[in-house]
Write an enzyme that holds these catalytic residues in place. Structure first.
Site, PDB file in Angstrom:
ATOM      1  N   HIS A 114     -10.881  -5.490   8.726  1.00  0.00           N
ATOM      2  CA  HIS A 114     -11.692  -5.366   7.509  1.00  0.00           C
ATOM      3  C   HIS A 114     -12.988  -4.631   7.819  1.00  0.00           C
ATOM      4  O   HIS A 114     -14.006  -4.863   7.188  1.00  0.00           O
ATOM      5  CB  HIS A 114     -11.987  -6.747   6.907  1.00  0.00           C
ATOM      6  CG  HIS A 114     -10.769  -7.468   6.437  1.00  0.00           C
ATOM      7  ND1 HIS A 114      -9.863  -8.035   7.302  1.00  0.00           N
ATOM      8  CD2 HIS A 114     -10.277  -7.701   5.192  1.00  0.00           C
ATOM      9  CE1 HIS A 114      -8.876  -8.596   6.621  1.00  0.00           C
ATOM     10  NE2 HIS A 114      -9.107  -8.408   5.335  1.00  0.00           N
TER      11      HIS A 114
ATOM     12  N   GLU B 154       0.806  -1.220   0.000  1.00  0.00           N
ATOM     13  CA  GLU B 154       0.000   0.000   0.000  1.00  0.00           C
ATOM     14  C   GLU B 154       0.839   1.268   0.000  1.00  0.00           C
ATOM     15  O   GLU B 154       0.477   2.260  -0.650  1.00  0.00           O
ATOM     16  CB  GLU B 154      -0.964  -0.008   1.195  1.00  0.00           C
ATOM     17  CG  GLU B 154      -2.079  -1.040   1.098  1.00  0.00           C
ATOM     18  CD  GLU B 154      -1.648  -2.440   1.491  1.00  0.00           C
ATOM     19  OE1 GLU B 154      -0.516  -2.594   2.001  1.00  0.00           O
ATOM     20  OE2 GLU B 154      -2.428  -3.388   1.295  1.00  0.00           O
TER      21      GLU B 154
END
Lengths: 326, 324
Positions: free
Chosen positions: A128, A59
């Site tokens: 998540h 990322e």
């Protein structure tokens, strides 16, 4: 035509890539798979592998390389597969992207969009489910948005892509397929930094954004029907810069403000909103500004635990009644 | 590869300019005329110069917190650099960035950077943009031995390798990550061997030999320009000065290295070495070196005067340039 929140984002990407050849999409599984949530479906076929790019799971690099490409005139749309993973790119966002223009004295701009699917209520557990927007809402140089409707999701993503500043775009996962709306087929944008009154009311104002907007609207209907409380609902839409005038107008109108968000209570944007109202609309208040937010814990997995920590319609109704009775 | 005499003399001048500029910055920092932290690369001029001389205007670089040399080697203006280091409005960043954040996008200088390793992803993205835009420009990322232990290094090398991006990773191993000897915190003696992990060429070069650096860089740049992918070059060199100018006042002396080690490396001065090299080949004589040194001194003094004459920014400007 009635489309889902997810389809709205997908259409915005297609249309902006057609409109401007400098726009490209980069992230984990965005090309061949069309994204873990299918948000980028069809882009690879339409625009080819040079503009729709599968990256390694990295990322920081996705954002950092996006900034490098943006310096050279590109307009990358960078996907964090889950918003939770954005912490891996934190330095690249808050140090590299947000300060780029400032630290070089206005010589550069950083037209990147970071799409971050966020939000709980899908049993995603700790990594998540998060709503990490408040990590970014105190970083000048960034814009932070969190659309709640298909119309806004499309119009604000198009505006974000055309914006010359780095924009962190939080899209709530729970809304992807659960929210539908008629969205015009022609080109339109929704300006960043402008809140919208979703429901007009006189007795009490709910200020919210993203996933909890829909719960707030349901709660407002229940409170009106069952208790005769007339509730205004303000959708912030953009969290940085905040639409201070809209917030103050809501406070002045009803004198009672409930801030609702799915991000954690402590350090969430609700505290800033309460402070703005306290500083600039104190004399209009009939009650303290109240906040309803996720509890100050982590996103627990087990459904009863998750249910317990998150705001929902029933909790909002209860908070509305409580504030109304003050 | 034969290097033309003009280019050799230009490289000599560049090293002189870097040395003179940074000695002046160091002294002005110690004299408290320059605020804040400055990091100088005195003794490391050959790596910046040899790589910079392999680039054309439209090629790009990313630099580091120790970046004055890289910027000068890519054509940065001494006067606007000095004004920025002084924190003045006439500086490259209007005084907002300081020594560690100078950039000149028209010259392909994508910025010095105060975050260790931050330039590597930017350079990788710049190279990606070149591919998407169909340009054959090459990007060089300068970084140090310290950055080679950052995740950004590994993420960037991997991506550049799999996509064969036109980027050259130029590691200046100056022996120290801030105040810590590199060999005590690095898994390998030679950072260049990490290239093997990513399936790209890795080359060790004597970082105090500007000719050797230039030859290695020119090959790597040509390779990148041909679309054959990235190269990792490790320039072995040494930081004569401290991590930050004036560090002795903060941490004392002799904390992390011996005086004798510094003296050993001073004896390997890249500028003296090039003078000898040029002289032995009959390409230049002492009077040429003296003339260059004199011209460079005058240029640096003019830069200092430019900086001194430049106004300080007005506090009213502090929120400008936050947003477009």
């Amino acid at each position: 035509m009635e489309i889902t929140y997810l389809k709205a984002i997908n259409e915005a990407l297609h249309e902006e890539m057609r409109r401007d050849e400098n726009v490209f999409v980069m992230g984990e599984d965005v090309a061949e798979l069309g994204g873990a949530f299918k948000v980028t479906e069809g882009l690879l076929d339409a625009f080819g592998p040079e503009r729709v790019i599968d990256t390694p799971i990295a990322e920081a690099l996705i954002v950092g390389a996006g900034v490098g490409a943006a310096m050279l005139g590109m307009r990358p749309v960078l996907e964090m597969q889950f918003g939770d993973f954005i912490s891996c790119a934190f330095d690249q966002i808050v140090n590299t992207a947000a300060t780029l223009r400032y630290r070089h004295g206005g010589l550069a701009s950083c037209p990147i969009v970071i799409r971050a699917p966020s939000g709980a209520g899908v049993h995603g557990a700790l990594f998540h489910s998060q709503n990490p927007e408040a990590w970014f809402t105190r970083v000048p140089g960034l814009k932070v948005v969190a659309p709640a409707t298909p119309y806004d999701a499309k119009g604000m993503l198009k505006a974000a892509i055309r914006d010359d500043n780095p924009v962190v775009y939080f899209e709530h996962k729970r809304l992807y397929r659960s929210v539908k709306e008629d969205v015009p087929t022609g080109d339109f944008t929704v300006p960043l930094g402008v809140a919208q009154v979703r429901r007009s009311g006189d007795d009490l104002s709910i200020v919210t954004y993203g996933g909890t907007l829909h719960q707030a609207l349901e709660a407002a209907n229940i409170a009106e029907r069952e208790d005769g409380i007339s509730v205004e609902v303000l959708d912030l839409r953009t969290l940085l810069p905040l639409d201070r005038e809209a917030i103050l107008a809501a406070a002045r109108k009803t004198g009672k403000v409930l801030v609702v968000h799915e991000d954690r209570l402590t350090g969430g944007i609700g505290g800033e909103i309460a402070a703005i109202i306290g500083e600039h609309a104190f004399e209009y208040l009939d009650a303290p500004v109240r906040r309803l937010a996720m509890l100050d814990t982590h996103n627990a997995f087990s459904p009863p635990l998750e249910e317990f920590i998150l705001p929902n319609t029933a909790k909002i109704v209860a908070a509305v009644r409580d504030l109304w009775a003050y | 590869m034969e290097i033309e005499r003009d280019k050799l003399l230009a490289m000599y001048r560049t090293m002189r300019r870097i040395r003179c500029f940074e000695e002046r910055v160091r002294d002005l920092s110690i004299a408290n005329e320059i605020p804040g932290f400055v990091h100088v690369s005195i003794g490391e001029e050959a790596s910046a110069t040899g790589v910079g001389a392999a680039l054309r205007l439209t090629d790009r670089i990313t630099s580091t917190h120790r970046g004055h040399g890289h910027l000068i080697a890519k054509g940065g203006r001494l006067d606007r650099m000095m004004a920025e280091i002084f924190g003045r409005r006439g500086g490259y960043c209007k005084g907002k960035g300081g020594s560690m954040h100078i950039a000149d996008f028209a010259l392909g200088i994508l910025g010095a950077n105060g975050i260790v390793g931050a330039g590597l992803p930017i350079a990788t993205g710049s190279a990606l943009a070149a591919v998407i835009q169909g340009r054959d420009d090459v990007t060089v990322s300068f970084f140090g031995d310290g950055a080679a232990n950052e995740g950004a290094f590994h993420e960037s090398l991997n991506l550049a390798a799999i996509w064969k991006l036109p980027v050259v990773f130029a590691c200046e191993n100056n022996g120290f990550g801030e105040f810590t000897p590199a060999q005590t915190v690095t898994s390998v003696a030679d950072i260049a061997v990490r290239a093997q992990a990513y399936g790209i060429p890795g080359q060790i070069v004597d970082g105090n030999d500007v000719v050797a650096v230039h030859q290695a860089a020119a090959e790597a740049v040509a390779r990148a320009r041909r679309g054959e992918g990235p190269t990792l070059i490790e320039c072995k060199t040494y930081r004569w000065e401290g991590h930050v100018v004036g560090e002795h006042a903060m941490i004392g002396t002799g904390q992390y290295r011996e005086r004798a080690e510094i003296e050993q490396w001073r004896a390997r001065c890249p500028i003296a070495r090039m003078e000898k090299w040029l002289t032995e080949r009959g390409l230049a004589t002492a009077d040429v070196f003296e003339a260059v040194a004199g011209e460079v001194r005058a240029e640096v003094e003019a830069a200092v005067e430019f900086a001194r004459a430049s106004e300080s920014p007005d506090p009213k400007e502090v929120a400008e340039d936050l947003f477009v």
